[in-house]
Write a protein that holds these residues in place. Structure first.
Motif, short mmCIF file in Angstrom:
data_model
loop_
_atom_site.label_atom_id
_atom_site.label_comp_id
_atom_site.label_asym_id
_atom_site.label_seq_id
_atom_site.Cartn_x
_atom_site.Cartn_y
_atom_site.Cartn_z
N TYR A 481 0.86 -1.18 0.00
CA TYR A 481 0.00 0.00 0.00
C TYR A 481 0.89 1.23 0.00
O TYR A 481 1.70 1.44 0.91
CB TYR A 481 -0.89 -0.03 1.24
N ARG A 483 1.16 4.81 0.64
CA ARG A 483 0.43 5.88 1.32
C ARG A 483 0.63 7.22 0.61
O ARG A 483 -0.34 7.99 0.45
CB ARG A 483 0.90 5.98 2.78
N PHE A 486 -1.55 7.45 -2.41
CA PHE A 486 -2.96 7.66 -2.11
C PHE A 486 -3.19 9.07 -1.60
O PHE A 486 -4.21 9.70 -1.92
CB PHE A 486 -3.44 6.62 -1.09
N SER A 634 -7.04 -5.04 -2.70
CA SER A 634 -6.97 -3.90 -1.78
C SER A 634 -5.72 -4.02 -0.93
O SER A 634 -5.75 -4.59 0.17
CB SER A 634 -8.22 -3.86 -0.87
N TYR A 636 -4.21 -2.18 1.01
CA TYR A 636 -4.25 -1.61 2.34
C TYR A 636 -4.88 -2.57 3.35
O TYR A 636 -4.81 -2.36 4.56
CB TYR A 636 -5.07 -0.30 2.35
N SER A 642 -2.36 0.60 7.84
CA SER A 642 -2.70 1.01 6.47
C SER A 642 -4.20 1.17 6.31
O SER A 642 -4.68 2.10 5.64
CB SER A 642 -2.18 -0.03 5.47
N TYR A 646 -6.11 4.56 5.02
CA TYR A 646 -7.06 4.56 3.90
C TYR A 646 -8.43 5.05 4.37
O TYR A 646 -9.07 5.89 3.71
CB TYR A 646 -7.16 3.14 3.33
#
Length: 747
Positions: A481, A483, A486, A634, A636, A642, A646
């Protein structure tokens, strides 16, 4: 120069020259032409190893005798023995000598060596029509059929050849290979032992026998044979490949990978080794390198059905569904009875929403192999998609009965009903499987299933431990994931789709009211809400439509002057996609939860569409996500920190949409309120999307429709409040998530 008339003929037939191309009577086959003395001289050159000289002399003679089929035939043989491309000469010989079995056989052999299997078979069949006792043509045709995934046909050809020459060691070895591919390892082993009786120190046959014994469970003898083969041929790539397969069977994947890498170093173009190494790496979670190896195997031999299946399965796991389906179809075009290809295609069609086709493909696979556990389990999944859980359970149980080591069925059973203490045999079986080395994906699936079992029976500490171990294992797949990425996406969305953009009338927008979007976090009640609304006779539930990720990416790259055109294109493409399966429905539900990211773009494309936002307690939501095998879609989901990151951005973005979207665009539905008073909230949702009340929406659990999300069992049950407040069972583990409760501004 001349040669003895009893010299072997260079055509490759194995006959004496005078019995074949020499034509001792002086007569030549029709179309042969060429002087007999010249032919004899050329044969002598070939027999003496003067191949370059023979090639040059034959080429010179062909200038004045271009229709001399025998000259073309000898030229082709001379070129072949030098490792040169002989196809032109061999094709010409076959054209000019249409009744010459050896000419067609030579061409077939050359095409076989180039892995042009179907073309090779055509020439070899022609050779066999002219001479059904052509031993080499029979053997070569068997090789082609085996390479094309038709072991049954290969077995018949090798058996036919062995009737002509029962003590041919290579034919016994090849027959063993075909029998092994046909799923008859015992008969294969018998063939290999017969071959070894003729020559006991053949490393290749030893390795093949070792692999057959591996299938028969005789691992000790198999390993002994492979080690003996290694002592005889330490630099033979096939021996290291065999050792890799034996290590893999024992679950020793590190040793297997090392052996495969050594085999590949010794023979970088071995398609078998490329595939085996790819599979071993995939089982370890190294999908990127596995993909590269599968692709390399296909480049070397694009006609091998198994390679297309391997690639398709990896693409499917990587969510590249259309590409995966294309790979499976390519495999079936090469081998129509390839069970794994039918199963892979069925799995891809299921994800594509082509449910009838998926069931037909799975049924075909089961007809081909009635006890195949993967076929039984996949049919069970398809039955469950339709809500036929008793049928599904029986298929899962059948899969375990025929293959007690088949991990997939254990996970499927746990997913489709509530587990109880009476499931002791299930628990024993699942734990027993985890005591042996398993491919990473299977171990992950089993540990999630154990978490579900312990949660259902109220052993919450063991449940969380199982879920945590499963999620930690998913990290070995290397999907992380990001970060920062995102963060950047959220900033761009808020900046691009501000209040001014949301309030503007956009040229190119559609005035359609058919689409209805249900958004939110996964496990927030989106499937339940879709099932309720799809029970209305004017509503079609389209499930999770994968569209707006790509739609946003295209819009983000669009210049301002082209924005209207892009919006119109998105509207047209989306309506065509969902409308093609929705019939005459007035409303079409798209319940992709992650569309919460794109509410601003969706409103710009469909300003009259309605968006339902499902809200659920953040701790229940996040734990429910953590308890699902979502790592593949997914990234995360496998880490609580995480998940918190999210979820925090999800809350921030939804606050933004509430501020900027026009009134009447967004309806927020609290999950807990929906299960507390389903009629009240169902009436509100129907009124919101412009539909009249229909009592069938309250009997949603009886609605017959396909659901393939993780909630497909739950949405077929009556509404229960049991999942509300579930987080309290795991209060000791939710510290990374606690701050989300205040951020969610719960009522």
């Amino acid at each position: 120069m001349s040669v003895g008339r009893n010299a072997p003929c260079p055509c490759g037939s194995g006959k004496k020259y005078k019995q074949c191309c020499g034509a001792s009577s002086g007569a030549l086959p029709a179309g042969a032409s060429g002087d007999a003395h010249d032919l004899a001289t050329l044969v002598g050159m070939v027999n003496q190893g003067r191949l370059r000289e023979a090639e040059e002399q034959a080429s010179l003679l062909l200038r004045s005798q271009p229709q001399a089929g025998m000259l073309w035939k000898i030229l082709g043989v001379a070129q072949l023995r030098q490792g040169r491309d002989a196809l032109v000469a061999l094709r010409r010989a076959a054209e000019l000598l249409p009744q010459d079995a050896e000419a067609h056989g030579n061409l077939g052999a050359a095409l076989r060596d180039r892995r042009e299997w179907e073309a090779a078979l055509a020439s070899l069949r022609q050779a066999l029509q002219l001479d059904s006792r052509n031993l080499e043509a029979l053997s070569d045709a068997g090789d082609c059929q085996l390479a094309l995934g038709r072991p049954g046909e290969a077995v018949l050809l090798y058996q036919w050849a062995l009737q002509l020459e029962p003590r041919r060691r290579d034919l016994l070895n090849n027959l063993g290979n075909a029998l092994a591919a046909a799923g008859e390892p015992q008969k294969a082993a018998e063939c290999y032992r017969r071959a070894l009786a003729l020559k006991g120190d053949d490393p290749e046959v030893m390795c093949n026998l070792a692999l057959a014994l591996r299938q028969l469970g005789q691992q000790a003898e198999a390993l002994s044979l492979a080690q003996r083969a290694l002592s005889l041929a330490p630099t033979a790539a096939a021996v290291h490949n065999t050792l890799g397969l034996l290590s893999s069977a024992q679950g020793e994947r590190a040793a297997a990978i090392a052996s495969f890498r050594e085999a590949l170093r010794l023979n970088p173009t071995s398609v078998d080794t490329l595939s085996n190494l790819g599979s071993a790496l995939w089982e370890e979670g190294e999908r990127r390198e596995a993909l590269a190896l599968y692709e390399q195997a296909l480049r070397l031999d694009p006609k091998r059905a198994e390679s297309h299946v391997n690639l398709g399965n990896l693409l499917l796991e990587s969510r590249r569904v259309d590409a995966a389906a294309a790979s499976f179809r390519a495999a079936l075009a090469l081998a129509a009875n390839a069970t794994r290809a039918h199963l892979g295609l069925a799995a891809a069609q299921r994800v594509q929403g082509r449910f009838a086709e998926a069931e037909a493909s799975a049924e075909t696979a089961l007809k081909l192999e009635p006890t195949n556990p993967e076929a039984l389990a996949l049919l069970g999944e398809l039955r469950a998609d339709h809500g036929r859980f008793e049928e599904a359970h029986e298929l899962f149980e059948r899969a375990i009965r025929v293959a007690p080591e088949f991990a997939g069925a254990y996970g499927a059973i746990a997913a489709h009903r509530r587990m109880t203490r009476a499931d002791e045999s299930w628990l024993t079986g699942a734990r027993g499987l985890l005591e042996r080395p398993l491919p990473l994906a299977q171990e992950i699936d089993l540990r999630f299933a154990l978490g579900k079992y312990f949660d259902d029976v109220g052993e919450y500490e063991q449940a969380f431990a199982s879920y945590r171990e499963a999620n930690e294992l998913t990290k070995r797949f290397g999907s992380r994931y990001d970060r920062a990425r995102f963060d950047g996406l959220i900033e761009r969305l808020i900046g691009r789709f501000d209040a001014g953009f949301a309030a503007a009338a956009h040229p190119g927008a559609s005035d359609s009211r058919r689409p209805v979007f249900i958004v939110g976090m996964p496990r927030s009640g989106t499937s339940l809400t879709e099932q309720i609304l799809a029970s209305h006779p004017q509503v079609f539930g389209a499930g999770e439509v994968r569209f707006w990720d790509r739609g946003y990416a295209a819009f983000e790259q669009t210049a301002p002057e082209d924005q209207a055109r892009r919006l119109a294109e998105l509207a047209q493409e989306y309506l065509a996609r969902v409308g093609s399966v929705a019939g005459e429905a007035t409303r079409i539900i798209d319940k992709m939860p992650a569309n919460f990211l794109y509410c601003g773009l969706i409103h710009a494309v469909f300003p009259r569409a309605r968006i339902i936002h499902m809200r659920r307690h953040p701790l229940d939501t996040c734990l429910s996500v953590y308890f699902q095998n979502f790592y593949n879609v997914s990234p995360y989901a496998n880490d609580l920190d995480s998940l918190a990151h999210y979820y925090g951005h999800y809350l921030r973005l939804m606050r933004h949409w509430r501020r900027v979207l026009p009134a009447g665009t967004l309806l927020e539905v609290p999950y807990e309120a929906l299960v507390e008073d389903p009629e009240l909230w169902t009436r509100r949702m129907l009124e919101f999307v412009g539909l009249p009340w229909d009592a069938r929406c309250l009997d949603f659990h009886q609605t017959e429709r396909v659901v393939i999300t993780a909630s497909r069992w739950q949405v077929r049950q009556k509404i229960s409040k049991g999942s509300s407040g579930r987080w309290q069972h795991y209060e000791a583990h939710v510290a990374p998530l606690r701050h989300l409760v205040a951020a969610a501004e719960l009522p």
